[in-house]
Design a protein around this motif. Structure first.
Motif: not given
Ligand code: CA
Length: 303
Positions: A19-25, A247-253
Protein backbone atom coordinates in the motif's frame (compact mmCIF):
# COMPACT_ATOMS: atom_id res chain seq x y z
CA UNK A 1 -15.64 -7.94 -8.46
CA UNK A 2 -16.74 -10.20 -11.32
CA UNK A 3 -13.71 -9.33 -13.44
CA UNK A 4 -11.48 -10.38 -10.57
CA UNK A 5 -13.13 -13.75 -10.22
CA UNK A 6 -12.70 -14.31 -13.96
CA UNK A 7 -9.01 -13.52 -13.94
CA UNK A 8 -8.14 -15.42 -10.79
CA UNK A 9 -5.69 -18.13 -11.71
CA UNK A 10 -5.93 -21.70 -10.54
CA UNK A 11 -4.46 -21.93 -7.07
CA UNK A 12 -3.70 -18.19 -6.79
CA UNK A 13 -3.77 -16.84 -3.29
CA UNK A 14 -3.22 -13.45 -1.77
CA UNK A 15 0.11 -13.40 0.06
CA UNK A 16 1.30 -9.81 -0.01
CA UNK A 17 -0.42 -6.43 0.05
CA UNK A 18 1.56 -3.32 -0.91
CA UNK A 19 0.00 0.00 0.00
CA UNK A 20 0.98 3.55 -0.80
CA UNK A 21 0.79 6.11 2.06
CA UNK A 22 -0.35 9.62 0.99
CA UNK A 23 -3.82 9.63 -0.52
CA UNK A 24 -4.06 5.90 0.16
CA UNK A 25 -3.33 4.50 3.64
CA UNK A 26 -3.15 8.00 5.16
CA UNK A 27 -6.32 10.05 5.47
CA UNK A 28 -6.32 13.77 4.72
CA UNK A 29 -5.10 14.42 8.28
CA UNK A 30 -2.03 12.32 7.36
CA UNK A 31 -2.95 9.59 9.84
CA UNK A 32 -3.51 5.83 9.52
CA UNK A 33 -7.07 5.37 10.77
CA UNK A 34 -8.03 2.80 13.39
CA UNK A 35 -10.11 1.05 10.73
CA UNK A 36 -7.09 0.70 8.45
CA UNK A 37 -4.87 -0.51 11.31
CA UNK A 38 -7.46 -3.15 12.25
CA UNK A 39 -7.72 -4.30 8.63
CA UNK A 40 -3.93 -4.61 8.29
CA UNK A 41 -3.75 -6.69 11.46
CA UNK A 42 -6.62 -8.83 10.15
CA UNK A 43 -4.70 -9.52 6.92
CA UNK A 44 -1.56 -10.33 8.93
CA UNK A 45 -3.57 -12.71 11.12
CA UNK A 46 -4.41 -14.61 7.91
CA UNK A 47 -0.70 -14.96 7.10
CA UNK A 48 -0.68 -12.16 4.52
CA UNK A 49 2.22 -9.72 4.61
CA UNK A 50 1.35 -6.04 4.37
CA UNK A 51 4.07 -3.67 3.23
CA UNK A 52 4.30 0.07 2.62
CA UNK A 53 5.48 1.44 -0.75
CA UNK A 54 5.79 5.21 -0.65
CA UNK A 55 7.46 8.25 -2.14
CA UNK A 56 8.33 9.30 1.41
CA UNK A 57 11.75 8.56 2.85
CA UNK A 58 12.25 5.40 4.88
CA UNK A 59 12.70 7.40 8.13
CA UNK A 60 9.45 9.23 7.62
CA UNK A 61 7.45 6.15 6.62
CA UNK A 62 8.92 4.19 9.52
CA UNK A 63 7.95 6.94 11.96
CA UNK A 64 4.36 6.99 10.62
CA UNK A 65 3.95 3.20 10.74
CA UNK A 66 5.55 2.96 14.19
CA UNK A 67 3.09 5.54 15.56
CA UNK A 68 0.28 3.34 14.24
CA UNK A 69 1.78 0.22 15.83
CA UNK A 70 2.52 -1.36 12.44
CA UNK A 71 5.82 -3.07 11.68
CA UNK A 72 6.36 -3.76 7.97
CA UNK A 73 8.81 -3.88 5.12
CA UNK A 74 9.09 -0.38 3.66
CA UNK A 75 9.77 0.51 0.03
CA UNK A 76 10.80 4.17 0.35
CA UNK A 77 11.64 7.16 -1.88
CA UNK A 78 9.58 5.75 -4.80
CA UNK A 79 11.49 2.48 -4.77
CA UNK A 80 15.03 3.75 -4.19
CA UNK A 81 15.26 1.86 -0.87
CA UNK A 82 13.86 -1.29 0.74
CA UNK A 83 14.03 -1.86 4.52
CA UNK A 84 12.99 -4.83 6.63
CA UNK A 85 10.59 -4.42 9.56
CA UNK A 86 13.67 -4.32 11.82
CA UNK A 87 15.15 -1.40 9.86
CA UNK A 88 17.83 -3.29 7.93
CA UNK A 89 18.30 -1.95 4.43
CA UNK A 90 18.21 -4.80 1.92
CA UNK A 91 18.27 -2.88 -1.35
CA UNK A 92 18.92 0.58 -2.74
CA UNK A 93 18.98 2.29 -6.13
CA UNK A 94 20.70 5.67 -5.65
CA UNK A 95 21.44 8.27 -8.31
CA UNK A 96 24.98 9.12 -9.39
CA UNK A 97 26.36 12.13 -7.57
CA UNK A 98 27.18 13.81 -10.90
CA UNK A 99 23.58 13.45 -12.05
CA UNK A 100 22.35 14.94 -8.77
CA UNK A 101 24.72 17.88 -9.15
CA UNK A 102 23.50 18.50 -12.71
CA UNK A 103 19.85 18.34 -11.64
CA UNK A 104 20.35 20.70 -8.71
CA UNK A 105 22.27 23.23 -10.76
CA UNK A 106 19.42 23.25 -13.25
CA UNK A 107 16.76 23.57 -10.51
CA UNK A 108 18.75 26.44 -8.99
CA UNK A 109 19.02 28.18 -12.38
CA UNK A 110 15.26 27.94 -12.91
CA UNK A 111 14.45 28.85 -9.31
CA UNK A 112 12.57 25.70 -8.29
CA UNK A 113 11.61 24.66 -4.78
CA UNK A 114 13.19 21.24 -4.20
CA UNK A 115 14.24 18.75 -1.55
CA UNK A 116 17.00 16.14 -1.71
CA UNK A 117 16.25 12.72 -0.22
CA UNK A 118 19.28 10.70 0.89
CA UNK A 119 19.94 7.72 3.14
CA UNK A 120 20.63 10.20 5.97
CA UNK A 121 17.68 12.56 5.68
CA UNK A 122 15.67 15.00 3.58
CA UNK A 123 17.41 18.29 2.84
CA UNK A 124 15.74 21.58 2.15
CA UNK A 125 17.15 25.09 1.91
CA UNK A 126 16.08 28.20 3.88
CA UNK A 127 14.98 30.53 1.08
CA UNK A 128 13.15 27.97 -1.06
CA UNK A 129 9.70 28.27 0.52
CA UNK A 130 9.59 31.92 -0.58
CA UNK A 131 9.56 30.62 -4.16
CA UNK A 132 6.33 28.76 -3.44
CA UNK A 133 4.71 31.81 -1.85
CA UNK A 134 5.63 33.88 -4.91
CA UNK A 135 4.33 31.27 -7.37
CA UNK A 136 1.06 30.96 -5.52
CA UNK A 137 0.51 34.72 -5.41
CA UNK A 138 1.13 34.86 -9.16
CA UNK A 139 -1.03 31.85 -10.05
CA UNK A 140 -3.97 32.29 -7.67
CA UNK A 141 -6.04 34.99 -9.51
CA UNK A 142 -6.70 32.80 -12.58
CA UNK A 143 -6.90 29.54 -10.62
CA UNK A 144 -9.65 29.54 -8.01
CA UNK A 145 -8.56 26.07 -6.84
CA UNK A 146 -5.17 27.48 -5.86
CA UNK A 147 -5.43 29.27 -2.55
CA UNK A 148 -3.35 29.99 0.47
CA UNK A 149 -4.87 27.10 2.42
CA UNK A 150 -3.53 24.72 -0.25
CA UNK A 151 -0.04 26.14 0.16
CA UNK A 152 -0.29 25.98 3.94
CA UNK A 153 -1.35 22.35 3.73
CA UNK A 154 1.49 21.42 1.38
CA UNK A 155 4.05 23.29 3.46
CA UNK A 156 2.81 21.70 6.67
CA UNK A 157 3.10 18.26 5.06
CA UNK A 158 6.65 18.99 3.93
CA UNK A 159 7.75 20.40 7.28
CA UNK A 160 6.18 17.51 9.19
CA UNK A 161 8.40 14.95 7.47
CA UNK A 162 10.57 13.01 9.89
CA UNK A 163 14.26 13.51 9.12
CA UNK A 164 13.70 16.91 7.45
CA UNK A 165 16.70 19.23 7.73
CA UNK A 166 17.38 22.73 6.53
CA UNK A 167 20.84 23.16 5.01
CA UNK A 168 22.34 26.64 4.48
CA UNK A 169 23.77 25.95 1.04
CA UNK A 170 22.98 23.19 -1.44
CA UNK A 171 26.70 22.70 -2.09
CA UNK A 172 27.08 21.41 1.49
CA UNK A 173 25.18 18.21 0.72
CA UNK A 174 27.81 17.17 -1.80
CA UNK A 175 30.50 17.17 0.87
CA UNK A 176 28.76 14.34 2.65
CA UNK A 177 29.14 10.65 1.95
CA UNK A 178 25.51 9.84 1.26
CA UNK A 179 23.31 7.95 -1.13
CA UNK A 180 21.05 10.26 -3.16
CA UNK A 181 17.66 8.64 -3.58
CA UNK A 182 15.29 11.25 -4.88
CA UNK A 183 14.89 14.91 -5.71
CA UNK A 184 11.42 16.23 -5.01
CA UNK A 185 10.20 19.45 -6.61
CA UNK A 186 7.01 21.41 -6.07
CA UNK A 187 5.78 24.29 -8.21
CA UNK A 188 2.48 26.14 -8.49
CA UNK A 189 3.63 27.67 -11.78
CA UNK A 190 2.15 25.35 -14.38
CA UNK A 191 4.33 26.44 -17.32
CA UNK A 192 7.49 26.18 -15.23
CA UNK A 193 6.51 22.77 -13.87
CA UNK A 194 5.76 21.45 -17.36
CA UNK A 195 9.05 22.82 -18.70
CA UNK A 196 10.87 21.06 -15.84
CA UNK A 197 9.10 17.77 -16.54
CA UNK A 198 9.82 18.02 -20.28
CA UNK A 199 13.48 18.65 -19.60
CA UNK A 200 14.17 16.04 -16.93
CA UNK A 201 12.03 13.26 -18.38
CA UNK A 202 14.54 12.83 -21.18
CA UNK A 203 17.69 12.85 -19.08
CA UNK A 204 19.66 9.60 -19.25
CA UNK A 205 19.99 7.37 -16.13
CA UNK A 206 16.94 8.97 -14.52
CA UNK A 207 13.24 8.38 -14.07
CA UNK A 208 10.60 10.99 -13.36
CA UNK A 209 7.23 10.46 -11.68
CA UNK A 210 4.61 12.61 -10.05
CA UNK A 211 2.77 11.87 -6.81
CA UNK A 212 0.55 14.95 -6.82
CA UNK A 213 -0.86 17.73 -8.99
CA UNK A 214 1.97 20.16 -8.35
CA UNK A 215 5.11 18.06 -8.01
CA UNK A 216 7.54 15.91 -9.91
CA UNK A 217 10.18 13.65 -8.48
CA UNK A 218 13.44 12.45 -10.02
CA UNK A 219 15.20 9.19 -9.15
CA UNK A 220 17.57 6.67 -10.68
CA UNK A 221 16.12 4.86 -13.70
CA UNK A 222 16.38 1.70 -11.60
CA UNK A 223 14.20 3.07 -8.79
CA UNK A 224 10.47 2.51 -9.01
CA UNK A 225 7.84 1.11 -6.69
CA UNK A 226 7.24 -1.63 -9.27
CA UNK A 227 10.89 -2.71 -9.46
CA UNK A 228 11.20 -2.78 -5.69
CA UNK A 229 7.94 -4.64 -5.23
CA UNK A 230 9.16 -7.25 -7.70
CA UNK A 231 12.50 -7.49 -5.89
CA UNK A 232 10.90 -7.77 -2.45
CA UNK A 233 8.36 -10.36 -3.65
CA UNK A 234 11.24 -12.44 -4.98
CA UNK A 235 13.15 -12.15 -1.67
CA UNK A 236 10.01 -13.26 0.17
CA UNK A 237 9.46 -16.05 -2.38
CA UNK A 238 6.08 -14.68 -3.38
CA UNK A 239 4.86 -14.63 -6.99
CA UNK A 240 3.79 -11.17 -8.26
CA UNK A 241 0.47 -12.83 -9.15
CA UNK A 242 -0.22 -13.25 -5.43
CA UNK A 243 0.38 -9.58 -4.68
CA UNK A 244 -2.19 -6.82 -4.33
CA UNK A 245 -1.11 -3.18 -4.76
CA UNK A 246 -3.15 -0.16 -3.69
CA UNK A 247 -2.43 3.39 -4.83
CA UNK A 248 -3.78 6.73 -5.97
CA UNK A 249 -1.22 8.42 -8.18
CA UNK A 250 1.25 8.23 -11.07
CA UNK A 251 4.17 7.10 -8.91
CA UNK A 252 2.06 3.98 -8.13
CA UNK A 253 1.59 2.95 -11.77
CA UNK A 254 4.68 0.71 -11.89
CA UNK A 255 3.57 -1.31 -8.84
CA UNK A 256 -0.08 -1.41 -9.90
CA UNK A 257 1.09 -2.98 -13.17
CA UNK A 258 3.45 -5.40 -11.40
CA UNK A 259 0.93 -6.76 -8.90
CA UNK A 260 -1.55 -9.53 -9.74
CA UNK A 261 -4.36 -7.46 -8.24
CA UNK A 262 -4.47 -3.69 -8.53
CA UNK A 263 -6.67 -1.37 -6.53
CA UNK A 264 -7.24 2.33 -7.19
CA UNK A 265 -8.38 4.59 -4.40
CA UNK A 266 -11.74 6.34 -4.84
CA UNK A 267 -9.83 9.64 -4.72
CA UNK A 268 -7.43 8.59 -7.52
CA UNK A 269 -7.71 10.29 -10.89
CA UNK A 270 -9.27 8.58 -13.92
CA UNK A 271 -5.91 7.53 -15.41
CA UNK A 272 -5.11 5.47 -12.31
CA UNK A 273 -8.64 4.10 -11.98
CA UNK A 274 -8.46 3.07 -15.64
CA UNK A 275 -5.51 0.70 -15.15
CA UNK A 276 -6.76 -1.01 -11.96
CA UNK A 277 -8.87 -4.11 -11.39
CA UNK A 278 -11.12 -2.44 -8.85
CA UNK A 279 -11.78 0.93 -7.29
CA UNK A 280 -12.14 1.11 -3.55
CA UNK A 281 -13.38 3.89 -1.24
CA UNK A 282 -11.46 7.12 -0.75
CA UNK A 283 -8.62 7.55 1.72
CA UNK A 284 -10.99 9.41 4.06
CA UNK A 285 -13.43 6.47 3.90
CA UNK A 286 -10.80 3.84 4.84
CA UNK A 287 -10.47 2.59 1.27
CA UNK A 288 -7.48 0.39 2.16
CA UNK A 289 -9.49 -1.43 4.84
CA UNK A 290 -12.34 -1.96 2.38
CA UNK A 291 -9.96 -3.43 -0.24
CA UNK A 292 -8.27 -5.67 2.33
CA UNK A 293 -11.54 -7.18 3.57
CA UNK A 294 -12.87 -7.68 0.04
CA UNK A 295 -9.71 -9.45 -1.18
CA UNK A 296 -8.67 -11.33 1.95
CA UNK A 297 -12.05 -12.92 2.34
CA UNK A 298 -12.17 -13.84 -1.35
CA UNK A 299 -8.67 -15.29 -1.57
CA UNK A 300 -7.91 -16.75 1.80
CA UNK A 301 -4.24 -17.57 2.07
CA UNK A 302 -3.68 -21.26 2.56
CA UNK A 303 -0.12 -20.92 3.70
CA1 CA B 1 -0.02 8.67 -3.06
Amino acid sequence: MLCLLNRQKEGATLKLIATDLDGTLLNSRKEISKENITAIKYAESKGIKVIIATGRSYFDAHSISKRAGISTYIIGSNGASIHTPLGEQISSAPMDKEDVQDIIHCLEDYNFYYEVYTNKGIYTFPDKKEILHFELTKASPGNPQLDISLLQKDLETLSAQFGYFSVDNYRNIFERDEKYYKIFTLSFDEAKRKAGIDYFINMPHLSLVSSGDYNFEISSQHASKGNSLEKLSSILDISPEDVMAIGDSYNDVSMLKTAGYSVAMGNANDDIKGICDIITDTNDQNGVADAIYRFVDLYKNVG
